[in-house]
Design an enzyme around this catalytic site. Structure first.
Site, PDB file in Angstrom:
ATOM      1  N   ASP A  84      40.925  44.471  43.988  1.00 22.41           N
ATOM      2  CA  ASP A  84      41.851  45.360  44.683  1.00 22.41           C
ATOM      3  C   ASP A  84      43.183  45.426  43.940  1.00 22.41           C
ATOM      4  OD1 ASP A  84      42.857  46.800  47.210  1.00 22.41           O
ATOM      5  OD2 ASP A  84      44.219  45.089  47.083  1.00 22.41           O
ATOM      6  N   GLU A 114      35.299  47.204  44.308  1.00 24.00           N
ATOM      7  CA  GLU A 114      36.462  46.384  43.975  1.00 24.00           C
ATOM      8  C   GLU A 114      36.036  45.084  43.294  1.00 24.00           C
ATOM      9  OE1 GLU A 114      39.843  47.604  47.263  1.00 24.00           O
ATOM     10  OE2 GLU A 114      38.422  46.018  47.777  1.00 24.00           O
TER      11      GLU A 114
END
Length: 226
Positions: A48, A120
Site C-alpha cells: 500500500d 497490494e
C-alpha cells in the site's frame, strides 16, 4: 486451496521473474488458507505504501499545474479498492490466488476486496524481490492508463452530494457531530450527514472533515437506488 495455474504466465503478465518464488506465493496467499505471517497481510501493508509513492509521483508529474486538493482526489480514486481490483483482473490475478475452499466457493477469485489486497501484496513482493525501481516500473505501467482515462479530477464526496441535492431542488446536506472517542491527542469523530429524501448516514474519521466525507459517500451510494 492452492491455484494450479502456471506461475510463469503470471510473471510474464507482471513483467518480472521472481528470484525468490516464495515471495510471490505469499503475496497470493489469503489469510483464509494460512493465518498470521504466512498470508499476504503483511505484504499488503507494505505494498500500500509503495503504491502510494508510485501513484503520487505519477500524478505530480502528470499534472504540474494542479494544487494539492485535486491531486488528492485523483490519488484517492486510483488507489481505491475498485481500481486495485481492476488492475488485478487485468493480470488475471484471481485465478492464481491461494484460498481456502470456503472462500473459493464463495466467489473469492473475483472478490474485489481479495483482489485488491493481493494486488497490494504483489507490489510489495516486487519491491522486496527486485527493489524499488522494479516495483515503481510496475506501478507506472499499470496505473498510468487509469490516471489518463479521466483527465478531469474527481469531485470530493461532499461536493458531489451537494450538487445532487441542488439538482433536485432539495435542501443542502447538513452535517453534525454525534460522537467522539479515543484519546485527546488522537480522537475519532463520528459525523452524521443528512439530506432530504435520502435520510442520514453516519461514519467515523480521524478528523471531522474525513468523517463528513465518509458519511457523504454512504449517502451518495443511496442515490444509485433512486
Amino acid at each position: 486451496m492452492s491455484a494450479e495455474w502456471p506461475r510463469g504466465d503470471l510473471e510474464k503478465a507482471i513483467g518480472h521473474r521472481f528470484s525468490d518464488s516464495a515471495l510471490l506465493e505469499r503475496a497470493l496467499t489469503h489469510s483464509s488458507l494460512i493465518s498470521g505471517i504466512g498470508s499476504n497481510e503483511r505484504l499488503e501493508f507494505l505494498g500500500d505504501r509503495v503504491l502510494g509513492l508510485g501513484v503520487a509521483e505519477l500524478l505530480y508529474q502528470r499534472f504540474p499545474d494542479e494544487e494539492e486538493g485535486p491531486l488528492a482526489r485523483r490519488f484517492a480514486a486510483v488507489v481505491s479498492q475498485p481500481a486495485l481490483a481492476d488492475v488485478a483482473r487485468l493480470l488475471n490475478l484471481g485465478r492464481h490466488l491461494n484460498l481456502a475452499r470456503s472462500e473459493e466457493d464463495g466467489g473469492g477469485r473475483d472478490n474485489p476486496a481479495l483482489l485488491s489486497d493481493a494486488c497490494e501484496a504483489l507490489i510489495a513482493a516486487l519491491y522486496l524481490d527486485g527493489g524499488m525501481e522494479v516495483a515503481l516500473t510496475f506501478v507506472r505501467r499499470l496505473w498510468a492508463p487509469l490516471i489518463d482515462a479521466d483527465l478531469s479530477p474527481p469531485k470530493d464526496a461532499k461536493t458531489a452530494l451537494q450538487e445532487w441535492a441542488q439538482g433536485r431542488g432539495k435542501s443542502l446536506p447538513q452535517y453534525r457531530e454525534v460522537g467522539r472517542d479515543g484519546p485527546s491527542h488522537a480522537p475519532v469523530f463520528t459525523m452524521e450527514a443528512c439530506v432530504e429524501g435520502l435520510g442520514q448516514a453516519r461514519a467515523n474519521g480521524t478528523s471531522k472533515r474525513a468523517a463528513e466525507q465518509a458519511a457523504a459517500v454512504l449517502l451518495l451510494n443511496q442515490t444509485e437506488d433512486l
